[in-house]
Design a protein around this motif. Structure first.
Motif, PDB file in Angstrom:
ATOM      1  N   GLY A 152     -17.830  41.091  -8.496  1.00 49.32           N
ATOM      2  CA  GLY A 152     -18.404  39.742  -9.204  1.00 49.32           C
ATOM      3  C   GLY A 152     -18.003  38.578  -8.396  1.00 49.32           C
ATOM      4  N   ALA A 153     -18.969  37.590  -8.782  1.00 43.87           N
ATOM      5  CA  ALA A 153     -19.007  36.425  -8.152  1.00 43.87           C
ATOM      6  C   ALA A 153     -18.899  35.331  -9.256  1.00 43.87           C
ATOM      7  CB  ALA A 153     -20.650  36.319  -7.377  1.00 43.87           C
ATOM      8  N   PRO A 154     -17.738  35.169  -9.655  1.00 43.39           N
ATOM      9  CA  PRO A 154     -17.803  34.520 -11.008  1.00 43.39           C
ATOM     10  C   PRO A 154     -17.508  32.886 -10.831  1.00 43.39           C
ATOM     11  CG  PRO A 154     -15.630  35.650 -10.460  1.00 43.39           C
ATOM     12  CD  PRO A 154     -16.615  35.828  -9.375  1.00 43.39           C
ATOM     13  N   PHE A 155     -17.981  32.458  -9.655  1.00 40.38           N
ATOM     14  CA  PHE A 155     -17.945  30.963  -9.496  1.00 40.38           C
ATOM     15  C   PHE A 155     -18.114  30.165 -10.624  1.00 40.38           C
ATOM     16  CE2 PHE A 155     -18.656  33.470  -5.329  1.00 40.38           C
ATOM     17  CZ  PHE A 155     -17.359  32.941  -4.664  1.00 40.38           C
ATOM     18  N   VAL A 156     -19.363  30.296 -11.089  1.00 38.92           N
ATOM     19  CA  VAL A 156     -20.080  29.409 -12.137  1.00 38.92           C
ATOM     20  C   VAL A 156     -19.012  29.322 -13.287  1.00 38.92           C
ATOM     21  CG1 VAL A 156     -21.330  31.127 -13.308  1.00 38.92           C
ATOM     22  CG2 VAL A 156     -22.017  28.639 -13.277  1.00 38.92           C
ATOM     23  N   LYS A 157     -18.268  30.494 -13.699  1.00 36.26           N
ATOM     24  CA  LYS A 157     -17.174  30.358 -14.648  1.00 36.26           C
ATOM     25  C   LYS A 157     -16.038  29.445 -14.422  1.00 36.26           C
ATOM     26  CE  LYS A 157     -17.957  34.881 -16.489  1.00 36.26           C
ATOM     27  NZ  LYS A 157     -17.312  36.203 -16.828  1.00 36.26           N
ATOM     28  N   LEU A 158     -15.987  29.197 -13.163  1.00 33.07           N
ATOM     29  CA  LEU A 158     -14.872  28.137 -12.888  1.00 33.07           C
ATOM     30  C   LEU A 158     -15.416  26.697 -12.445  1.00 33.07           C
ATOM     31  CD1 LEU A 158     -13.113  30.393 -10.184  1.00 33.07           C
ATOM     32  CD2 LEU A 158     -12.417  30.155 -12.877  1.00 33.07           C
ATOM     33  N   GLY A 159     -16.629  26.399 -12.749  1.00 31.48           N
ATOM     34  CA  GLY A 159     -17.279  25.518 -12.316  1.00 31.48           C
ATOM     35  C   GLY A 159     -17.638  25.051 -10.998  1.00 31.48           C
ATOM     36  N   LEU A 160     -17.692  26.275 -10.130  1.00 28.81           N
ATOM     37  CA  LEU A 160     -17.960  26.047  -8.884  1.00 28.81           C
ATOM     38  C   LEU A 160     -19.268  26.851  -8.347  1.00 28.81           C
ATOM     39  CD1 LEU A 160     -14.103  27.154  -7.623  1.00 28.81           C
ATOM     40  CD2 LEU A 160     -15.467  24.843  -7.421  1.00 28.81           C
ATOM     41  N   VAL A 161     -19.520  26.821  -7.041  1.00 28.37           N
ATOM     42  CA  VAL A 161     -20.647  27.464  -6.428  1.00 28.37           C
ATOM     43  C   VAL A 161     -19.944  28.337  -5.722  1.00 28.37           C
ATOM     44  CG1 VAL A 161     -22.297  25.372  -6.743  1.00 28.37           C
ATOM     45  CG2 VAL A 161     -20.784  25.727  -4.723  1.00 28.37           C
TER      46      VAL A 161
END
Length: 281
Positions: A152-161
């Motif tokens: 996974g690359a769940p950065f967007v779920k944390l408000g990140l890139v």
């Protein structure tokens, strides 16, 4: 016997720098992320230096022809430490300028250390590979996943890139459309989907993962070491060069290898129908 992290471990010996356990068996080095209680989180302060030292020790050992990267415990790597992120400590402490410098130095050093490894690298993904952990796996030349692996690359779920170069890395492994799906949704994919999408080249039961990785590494390590390192260098250069530049590099590299003892041994062995014995000369 415990070795200092800068010393390449000899066959049967291992070193431990607080992040990696490093061992060498014959011509194969194994680097194991060894924070199982933290799901092998990486990019803590100082991890850039730890990655640099560990991977440079492999580069500096002329006996190493292939390397394996895996994780201790049930995870390959959970990426960044969410608790540290929540409390704004360690890597995530400070204002904008301090955070920027930590990404430009510490996180970038993690990525560059793996990217700059000279020998072929197999990622044996034993469990979840998330965020930076997924991107580190993408930096390997070959990925083998256990059936327990998830990516996974769940950065967007944390408000990140993807602050570690993942937007550049992931699409080069699985293509723009699938990388965009993972990055825009933050969704986690299972090992069977990772295989279908080309993120990994095979999926095996967890109990067979390291046996499969070691068997493949041993096959690679039977090949001439100069040709292995130069082939990897050419593949890395080809990702950002045009065809003419790739042809120039191929011609200059090939002409050098024609003068090597290993080339002569390979040709002789093929003509004599016997296994070759490569020495690195």
């Amino acid at each position: 016997m415990e070795l200092p992290p800068s010393a390449p471990p000899a066959t049967g010996q291992s070193g431990d720098d607080g992040l990696f356990k490093i061992s060498r068996d014959g011509h194969v080095a194994t680097l194991t992320l060894s924070r199982p209680d933290l799901l092998n989180t990486i990019a803590n302060l100082g991890d850039g230096d730890r990655f640099t030292t560990a991977f440079q020790s492999v580069n500096d050992d002329p006996e190493v022809r292939c390397a394996i990267l895996t994780g201790a415990g049930r995870a390959f790597s959970a990426g960044g430490n969410l608790k540290a992120m929540h409390h704004a400590t360690d890597q995530f402490e400070g204002g904008g300028t301090q955070l920027l410098n930590q990404y430009l130095t510490n996180v970038r050093s993690v990525v560059r250390a793996v990217r700059n490894l000279d020998v072929p690298l197999i990622a044996a993904v034993n469990g979840p590979a998330m965020g930076l952990g997924c991107d580190v796996a993408c930096l390997a030349d070959i990925r083998i996943a256990a059936d327990t692996a998830r990516f996974g690359a769940p950065f967007v779920k944390l408000g990140l890139v993807p602050g570690d170069g993942g937007a550049w890395l992931l699409q080069r492994v699985i293509g723009h459309s699938r990388a965009a799906e993972m990055l825009f949704t933050g969704d986690i994919i299972e090992s069977d989907t990772a295989l279908e999408w080309g993120l990994v080249s095979r999926v095996v039961p967890l109990e067979r993962l390291m046996d499969e990785a070691r068997a493949l590494a041993a096959r690679i390590a039977d090949r001439p070491p100069q040709a292995l390192r130069m082939t990897k260098r050419m593949m890395r250069a080809a990702q950002t060069s045009d065809l003419d530049a790739a042809l120039d590099l191929a011609a200059s590299t090939q002409s050098l290898l024609h003068l090597s003892e290993d080339h002569r041994e390979g040709v002789a062995a093929a003509l004599e129908k016997r296994p070759p014995h490569f020495t690195g000369r």
